[in-house]
Design a protein around this motif. Structure first.
Motif, PDB file in Angstrom:
ATOM      1  N   THR A  28       1.022  -1.136   0.278  1.00 31.99           N
ATOM      2  CA  THR A  28      -0.309   0.233  -0.102  1.00 31.99           C
ATOM      3  C   THR A  28       0.955   1.273  -0.423  1.00 31.99           C
ATOM      4  O   THR A  28       1.864   1.074  -0.039  1.00 31.99           O
ATOM      5  CB  THR A  28      -1.083   0.108   0.668  1.00 31.99           C
ATOM      6  OG1 THR A  28       0.229   0.328   2.258  1.00 31.99           O
ATOM      7  CG2 THR A  28      -1.976  -1.072   1.427  1.00 31.99           C
ATOM      8  N   SER A  29       0.313   2.251  -0.112  1.00 30.14           N
ATOM      9  CA  SER A  29       1.507   3.511  -0.800  1.00 30.14           C
ATOM     10  C   SER A  29       1.954   3.817   1.484  1.00 30.14           C
ATOM     11  O   SER A  29       2.790   3.737   1.650  1.00 30.14           O
ATOM     12  CB  SER A  29      -0.181   5.004  -1.132  1.00 30.14           C
ATOM     13  OG  SER A  29      -0.353   4.715  -1.730  1.00 30.14           O
ATOM     14  N   GLU A  30       0.622   3.421   1.998  1.00 27.02           N
ATOM     15  CA  GLU A  30       1.538   3.571   3.395  1.00 27.02           C
ATOM     16  C   GLU A  30       2.784   2.961   3.874  1.00 27.02           C
ATOM     17  O   GLU A  30       3.201   3.328   4.314  1.00 27.02           O
ATOM     18  CB  GLU A  30       0.485   2.936   4.509  1.00 27.02           C
ATOM     19  CG  GLU A  30       0.624   4.006   6.097  1.00 27.02           C
ATOM     20  CD  GLU A  30      -0.446   3.764   7.000  1.00 27.02           C
ATOM     21  OE1 GLU A  30      -1.348   3.627   6.555  1.00 27.02           O
ATOM     22  OE2 GLU A  30       0.030   3.491   8.297  1.00 27.02           O
ATOM     23  N   GLU A  31       2.388   1.223   3.657  1.00 25.57           N
ATOM     24  CA  GLU A  31       3.871   0.771   3.483  1.00 25.57           C
ATOM     25  C   GLU A  31       4.759   1.122   3.202  1.00 25.57           C
ATOM     26  O   GLU A  31       5.757   1.087   3.274  1.00 25.57           O
ATOM     27  CB  GLU A  31       3.529   0.056   2.538  1.00 25.57           C
ATOM     28  CG  GLU A  31       2.212  -1.265   4.243  1.00 25.57           C
ATOM     29  CD  GLU A  31       2.287  -2.481   3.431  1.00 25.57           C
ATOM     30  OE1 GLU A  31       1.520  -3.291   3.971  1.00 25.57           O
ATOM     31  OE2 GLU A  31       2.335  -2.464   2.144  1.00 25.57           O
ATOM     32  N   VAL A  32       4.848   1.746   1.945  1.00 24.33           N
ATOM     33  CA  VAL A  32       6.240   2.421   0.789  1.00 24.33           C
ATOM     34  C   VAL A  32       7.000   3.772   1.451  1.00 24.33           C
ATOM     35  O   VAL A  32       7.870   4.407   1.891  1.00 24.33           O
ATOM     36  CB  VAL A  32       5.117   3.020  -0.653  1.00 24.33           C
ATOM     37  CG1 VAL A  32       6.984   3.949  -1.052  1.00 24.33           C
ATOM     38  CG2 VAL A  32       5.023   1.868  -0.961  1.00 24.33           C
ATOM     39  N   VAL A  33       5.699   4.756   2.048  1.00 26.45           N
ATOM     40  CA  VAL A  33       6.053   5.538   2.626  1.00 26.45           C
ATOM     41  C   VAL A  33       6.520   6.125   3.780  1.00 26.45           C
ATOM     42  O   VAL A  33       8.162   6.000   4.130  1.00 26.45           O
ATOM     43  CB  VAL A  33       4.763   6.595   3.226  1.00 26.45           C
ATOM     44  CG1 VAL A  33       5.472   7.389   4.105  1.00 26.45           C
ATOM     45  CG2 VAL A  33       4.316   7.094   1.922  1.00 26.45           C
ATOM     46  N   ARG A  34       6.108   4.405   4.691  1.00 31.79           N
ATOM     47  CA  ARG A  34       6.504   4.044   5.939  1.00 31.79           C
ATOM     48  C   ARG A  34       8.013   3.453   6.285  1.00 31.79           C
ATOM     49  O   ARG A  34       8.821   3.410   6.670  1.00 31.79           O
ATOM     50  CB  ARG A  34       5.768   2.818   7.121  1.00 31.79           C
ATOM     51  CG  ARG A  34       4.952   3.461   7.631  1.00 31.79           C
ATOM     52  CD  ARG A  34       3.779   2.481   8.333  1.00 31.79           C
ATOM     53  NE  ARG A  34       2.555   2.831   8.828  1.00 31.79           N
ATOM     54  CZ  ARG A  34       2.655   3.658   9.433  1.00 31.79           C
ATOM     55  NH1 ARG A  34       4.266   4.115  10.510  1.00 31.79           N
ATOM     56  NH2 ARG A  34       1.554   3.958  11.095  1.00 31.79           N
ATOM     57  N   ARG A  35       8.755   2.869   4.919  1.00 28.48           N
ATOM     58  CA  ARG A  35       9.460   2.123   4.479  1.00 28.48           C
ATOM     59  C   ARG A  35      10.943   3.503   4.916  1.00 28.48           C
ATOM     60  O   ARG A  35      11.748   3.266   5.057  1.00 28.48           O
ATOM     61  CB  ARG A  35       9.876   1.493   3.300  1.00 28.48           C
ATOM     62  CG  ARG A  35       9.570   0.558   2.170  1.00 28.48           C
ATOM     63  CD  ARG A  35      10.259   0.401   1.498  1.00 28.48           C
ATOM     64  NE  ARG A  35      10.280   0.967   0.304  1.00 28.48           N
ATOM     65  CZ  ARG A  35       9.679   0.403  -0.609  1.00 28.48           C
ATOM     66  NH1 ARG A  35       8.787  -0.628  -1.217  1.00 28.48           N
ATOM     67  NH2 ARG A  35       9.518   1.050  -1.203  1.00 28.48           N
ATOM     68  N   TYR A  36      10.000   4.779   4.696  1.00 28.69           N
ATOM     69  CA  TYR A  36      11.799   5.818   4.808  1.00 28.69           C
ATOM     70  C   TYR A  36      11.350   6.585   6.117  1.00 28.69           C
ATOM     71  O   TYR A  36      11.740   7.576   6.296  1.00 28.69           O
ATOM     72  CB  TYR A  36      11.599   6.629   2.955  1.00 28.69           C
ATOM     73  CG  TYR A  36      11.769   6.084   1.777  1.00 28.69           C
ATOM     74  CD1 TYR A  36      12.794   5.095   1.936  1.00 28.69           C
ATOM     75  CD2 TYR A  36      10.633   6.158   1.300  1.00 28.69           C
ATOM     76  CE1 TYR A  36      12.148   3.933   0.632  1.00 28.69           C
ATOM     77  CE2 TYR A  36       9.946   4.917  -0.658  1.00 28.69           C
ATOM     78  CZ  TYR A  36      11.247   4.375  -0.085  1.00 28.69           C
ATOM     79  OH  TYR A  36      11.347   3.672  -1.648  1.00 28.69           O
ATOM     80  N   LEU A  37      10.106   6.054   6.663  1.00 30.68           N
ATOM     81  CA  LEU A  37      10.870   7.010   7.666  1.00 30.68           C
ATOM     82  C   LEU A  37      10.902   6.222   9.168  1.00 30.68           C
ATOM     83  O   LEU A  37      10.602   5.223   8.993  1.00 30.68           O
ATOM     84  CB  LEU A  37       8.492   7.419   8.074  1.00 30.68           C
ATOM     85  CG  LEU A  37       8.309   8.297   7.008  1.00 30.68           C
ATOM     86  CD1 LEU A  37       7.040   7.751   7.514  1.00 30.68           C
ATOM     87  CD2 LEU A  37       8.905   9.771   7.006  1.00 30.68           C
ATOM     88  N   GLN A  38      11.227   6.954   9.576  1.00 32.30           N
ATOM     89  CA  GLN A  38      11.467   6.865  10.721  1.00 32.30           C
ATOM     90  C   GLN A  38      10.197   7.533  12.538  1.00 32.30           C
ATOM     91  O   GLN A  38       9.828   8.444  11.934  1.00 32.30           O
ATOM     92  CB  GLN A  38      12.586   7.505  11.686  1.00 32.30           C
ATOM     93  CG  GLN A  38      13.943   6.598  11.425  1.00 32.30           C
ATOM     94  CD  GLN A  38      15.219   7.339  11.296  1.00 32.30           C
ATOM     95  OE1 GLN A  38      15.147   8.817  12.051  1.00 32.30           O
ATOM     96  NE2 GLN A  38      16.561   7.352  10.881  1.00 32.30           N
ATOM     97  N   LYS A  39       9.931   6.624  13.495  1.00 32.79           N
ATOM     98  CA  LYS A  39       8.734   6.880  14.004  1.00 32.79           C
ATOM     99  C   LYS A  39       8.964   8.132  14.614  1.00 32.79           C
ATOM    100  O   LYS A  39      10.774   8.024  15.151  1.00 32.79           O
ATOM    101  CB  LYS A  39       8.812   5.965  15.539  1.00 32.79           C
ATOM    102  CG  LYS A  39       7.776   4.654  14.952  1.00 32.79           C
ATOM    103  CD  LYS A  39       7.421   4.149  15.701  1.00 32.79           C
ATOM    104  CE  LYS A  39       5.994   3.574  15.325  1.00 32.79           C
ATOM    105  NZ  LYS A  39       6.976   2.025  14.442  1.00 32.79           N
ATOM    106  N   VAL A  40       8.291   9.450  15.080  1.00 29.12           N
ATOM    107  CA  VAL A  40       8.462  10.251  16.051  1.00 29.12           C
ATOM    108  C   VAL A  40       7.964  10.378  17.228  1.00 29.12           C
ATOM    109  O   VAL A  40       6.221  10.314  16.847  1.00 29.12           O
ATOM    110  CB  VAL A  40       8.583  11.666  15.150  1.00 29.12           C
ATOM    111  CG1 VAL A  40       8.750  13.042  15.793  1.00 29.12           C
ATOM    112  CG2 VAL A  40       9.789  11.634  14.327  1.00 29.12           C
TER     113      VAL A  40
END
Ligand code: APR
Ligand code: ZN
Length: 235
Positions: free
Chosen positions: A5-17
C-alpha cells in the motif's frame, strides 16, 4: 511492490517520532503536534491522523497522512522525494511515453569544444494515448519536432553525461506529457527537467553551443532526479 500500500511505501523511508516538535508540517501547514490538515480522498483507513514521521536520510518531519497524500498524487513508483530538500528515497521514475533513444559519434567539433568529436543523441517519440500516469488519461497526446537531435561533446565529461542520460531515459525522466511552455500547446510531449542542446553549430535559440557551464548544469539537473555517477556504479 504490487501489493504494497501507499502507506507501506512511505513508512519504508520513515522513522517514528514520538514527541513531534512545535513546528508546522510544511505539506499541510498545520502543527505537527496536531492532526494532519489533509482532507482529500485516499487516506481513509490509514494510521492515526496525528502520526508524524521523520524521513530517514534528511530528517525532515511530516504528518504520515500528508506524506501518503503526496505519494498518491505522484506516479506511485515506490519512490518518495522530500518536498523540503528534494532528497530522493528509492528510485525516482517519470511518465515519459514510449519511444526510442539512439546515439552515435559524428566527426565534427562543437563550438567551445574544438578538441573532440561530438555525440549526437536522437530521441523519437510518436504521438499516442495518455496513460493513468499522465494529466488526462485516455486523451491523445501530440509529439512535435521529433526526431529531436541533441549534442554533447565526445569528451570524458560528455560521455559521463551520456551514460547518465541513458539511465534517465530508462527511468522515463527525459520527457513528460503536459503543456509546452514554448508553444502553449496542451497534452503534448515536453522536455522534463534535464536540459539538452538541440542546436549544433550556432546558438540562435539559447539551446546551442558554446555554453561552458552546460555539462555541469546537466549533471546537477540529473542529480536532482536522483541520477549520479556514484549511484549508477552501485547498481
Ligand atoms: N531545445 C532544447 N531545449 C528546449 C528547447 C529547444 N529548442 N525549447 C525549450 N527547451 C527547454 C526549455 O528551456 C525548458 O527548460 O525545454 C524545457 C521545457 O520547455 P517546453 O517549451 O515546455 O518544451 P518543449 O515543448 O518540449 O520544447 C519546445 O524544443 O526540441 C524543441 O522541437 C522542440 O520546438 C520544440 C521545443
Ligand atoms: Zn501535514
Amino acid at each position: 511492490k504490487g501489493k504494497e500500500t501507499s502507506e507501506e511505501v512511505v513508512r519504508r523511508y520513515l522513522q517514528k517520532v514520538r514527541n513531534p516538535p512545535e513546528e508546522d508540517c510544511t505539506i499541510c501547514m498545520e502543527s505537527l503536534c496536531g492532526p494532519s490538515g489533509y482532507k482529500g480522498p485516499g487516506v481513509g483507513g490509514i494510521s492515526r491522523a496525528e502520526s508524524v514521521g521523520r524521513l530517514s536520510q534528511c530528517g525532515h518531519q511530516y504528518h504520515l497522512q500528508c506524506l501518503v497524500a503526496m505519494y498518491n498524487n505522484g506516479n506511485k513508483d515506490g519512490s518518495l522525494q522530500c518536498p523540503t530538500c528534494k532528497t530522493i528515497y528509492g528510485v525516482k521514475t517519470g511518465n515519459q511515453p514510449p519511444g526510442k533513444m539512439e546515439y552515435h559519434v559524428i566527426p565534427h567539433s562543437l563550438p567551445g569544444h574544438p578538441d573532440c568529436k561530438t555525440i549526437r543523441i536522437i530521441y523519437n517519440i510518436p504521438p499516442g494515448i495518455q496513460g493513468p500516469e499522465h494529466p488526462n488519461p485516455g486523451k491523445p497526446f501530440t509529439a512535435r519536432g521529433f526526431p529531436r537531435h541533441c549534442y554533447l561533446p565526445d569528451s570524458e565529461k560528455g560521455r559521463l553525461v551520456l551514460k547518465l542520460l541513458l539511465v534517465a531515459w530508462d527511468r522515463r525522466l527525459i520527457f513528460s506529457v503536459g503543456t509546452s511552455s514554448t508553444t502553449g500547446e496542451t497534452d503534448t510531449v515536453i522536455w522534463n527537467e534535464v536540459h539538452h542542446k538541440t542546436e549544433f553549430g550556432s546558438n540562435l535559440t539559447g539551446h546551442g553551443y558554446p555554453d561552458s557551464g552546460h555539462l555541469d548544469n546537466v549533471l546537477e539537473e540529473l542529480r536532482a532526479q536522483g541520477i549520479t555517477e556514484e549511484e549508477c556504479l552501485r547498481d
